[in-house]
Design a protein around this motif. Structure first.
Motif, PDB file in Angstrom:
ATOM      1  N   ASP A 145       1.038  -1.326  -0.081  1.00  0.00           N
ATOM      2  CA  ASP A 145       0.133  -0.153  -0.584  1.00  0.00           C
ATOM      3  C   ASP A 145       1.308   1.241  -0.016  1.00  0.00           C
ATOM      4  N   GLY A 146       1.569   0.982  -0.810  1.00  0.00           N
ATOM      5  CA  GLY A 146       2.605   2.172  -1.282  1.00  0.00           C
ATOM      6  C   GLY A 146       3.264   2.057  -2.418  1.00  0.00           C
ATOM      7  N   CYS A 147       4.562   2.585  -1.965  1.00  0.00           N
ATOM      8  CA  CYS A 147       5.508   2.182  -3.753  1.00  0.00           C
ATOM      9  C   CYS A 147       6.791   1.336  -2.889  1.00  0.00           C
ATOM     10  N   ALA A 148       7.022   0.408  -4.680  1.00  0.00           N
ATOM     11  CA  ALA A 148       8.092  -0.751  -4.371  1.00  0.00           C
ATOM     12  C   ALA A 148       8.547  -0.947  -5.676  1.00  0.00           C
ATOM     13  N   ASN A 149       9.289  -1.251  -5.654  1.00  0.00           N
ATOM     14  CA  ASN A 149      11.053  -1.932  -6.929  1.00  0.00           C
ATOM     15  C   ASN A 149      10.544  -3.493  -7.738  1.00  0.00           C
ATOM     16  N   THR A 150       9.512  -3.622  -7.330  1.00  0.00           N
ATOM     17  CA  THR A 150       9.022  -5.586  -7.204  1.00  0.00           C
ATOM     18  C   THR A 150       8.297  -5.523  -8.509  1.00  0.00           C
ATOM     19  N   ASN A 151       7.594  -6.528  -8.637  1.00  0.00           N
ATOM     20  CA  ASN A 151       6.760  -6.342  -9.933  1.00  0.00           C
ATOM     21  C   ASN A 151       5.811  -7.445  -8.893  1.00  0.00           C
ATOM     22  N   ASP A 152       5.021  -6.502  -8.189  1.00  0.00           N
ATOM     23  CA  ASP A 152       4.036  -6.769  -7.800  1.00  0.00           C
ATOM     24  C   ASP A 152       3.066  -5.512  -8.083  1.00  0.00           C
ATOM     25  N   VAL A 153       2.575  -5.438  -8.974  1.00  0.00           N
ATOM     26  CA  VAL A 153       1.519  -4.624 -10.005  1.00  0.00           C
ATOM     27  C   VAL A 153      -0.535  -5.066  -9.473  1.00  0.00           C
ATOM     28  N   ASP A 154      -0.372  -3.827  -9.424  1.00  0.00           N
ATOM     29  CA  ASP A 154      -1.659  -3.899  -8.915  1.00  0.00           C
ATOM     30  C   ASP A 154      -2.842  -4.131 -10.667  1.00  0.00           C
ATOM     31  N   PRO A 155      -3.432  -5.018 -10.547  1.00  0.00           N
ATOM     32  CA  PRO A 155      -4.565  -5.191 -11.558  1.00  0.00           C
ATOM     33  C   PRO A 155      -5.366  -3.906 -12.238  1.00  0.00           C
ATOM     34  N   ASP A 156      -5.936  -3.118 -11.027  1.00  0.00           N
ATOM     35  CA  ASP A 156      -6.454  -1.730 -10.697  1.00  0.00           C
ATOM     36  C   ASP A 156      -5.815  -0.995 -10.872  1.00  0.00           C
ATOM     37  N   ASP A 157      -4.608  -1.250 -11.359  1.00  0.00           N
ATOM     38  CA  ASP A 157      -4.540   0.693 -11.174  1.00  0.00           C
ATOM     39  C   ASP A 157      -2.877   0.841 -12.196  1.00  0.00           C
ATOM     40  N   ASP A 158      -3.201   1.955 -13.145  1.00  0.00           N
ATOM     41  CA  ASP A 158      -2.353   2.461 -14.231  1.00  0.00           C
ATOM     42  C   ASP A 158      -1.032   1.346 -14.155  1.00  0.00           C
ATOM     43  N   ASP A 159      -0.405   1.296 -13.847  1.00  0.00           N
ATOM     44  CA  ASP A 159       0.741   0.366 -13.946  1.00  0.00           C
ATOM     45  C   ASP A 159       1.253   1.921 -14.757  1.00  0.00           C
TER      46      ASP A 159
END
Length: 165
Positions: free
Chosen positions: A21-35
């Motif tokens: 619930d913040g920012c990360a430099n991983t591949n954890d992507v929110d499918p509902d986000d604009d990416d």
């Protein structure tokens, strides 16, 4: 076919991470986000949360015991991952009421404009009109706030003592 080499830490883009619930430099992507991706943590926090700091996870400098971070995979029954603290280099400086000076902590004056600065000097100049001020550096903590010592000029020559008569 050749397998592409992994992305180096310096090349990893920052993005919103639902498990942090913040920012990360991983591949954890929110499918509902604009990416949307960002070059720095600060850019990500400002774009996603409107603040130069936010909860974050840096896969290049994990704070957990293992030296290689394990992927964060949220599951309905698990509790959310604890975000790692912002690295010292990324901590902004701001007026701190407990120091009555500048600090790179989360000690925020609710009545202040919440201006943040990249360096201690910038903070002191903006908040106090001087390049030095009382301060607290969370990256190099001391028991109490640091007050700059006054600079006393050295004499230009030794004092002359008259000869006895």
């Amino acid at each position: 076919p050749a397998t592409p080499s992994p992305t180096s830490c310096e090349e990893r883009p920052w993005r919103y991470s639902p498990s942090v619930d913040g920012c990360a430099n991983t591949n954890d992507v929110d499918p509902d986000d604009d990416d949307a991706t960002f070059d720095t943590l600060r850019e990500c926090c400002e774009a996603e949360f409107g603040s130069p700091t936010c909860d974050s996870y840096d896969a290049c400098a994990p704070t957990a015991s293992p030296t290689t971070p394990s992927p964060v995979t949220p599951s309905p029954s698990s509790s959310p991952a604890t975000p790692s603290p912002t690295s010292c280099e990324e901590r902004p400086w701001r007026y701190s009421p407990s120091v009555d000076g500048c600090a790179n902590t989360n000690d925020v004056d609710p009545d202040d404009d919440d201006a943040t600065f990249d360096t201690l000097r910038e903070c002191c100049e903006a908040e106090f009109g001087s390049p030095t001020c009382d301060s607290y550096d969370a990256c190099a903590p001391t028991a109490s706030p640091t007050t700059p010592s006054p600079v006393t000029p050295s004499p230009s020559s030794s004092p002359a003592t008259p000869s006895p008569t």
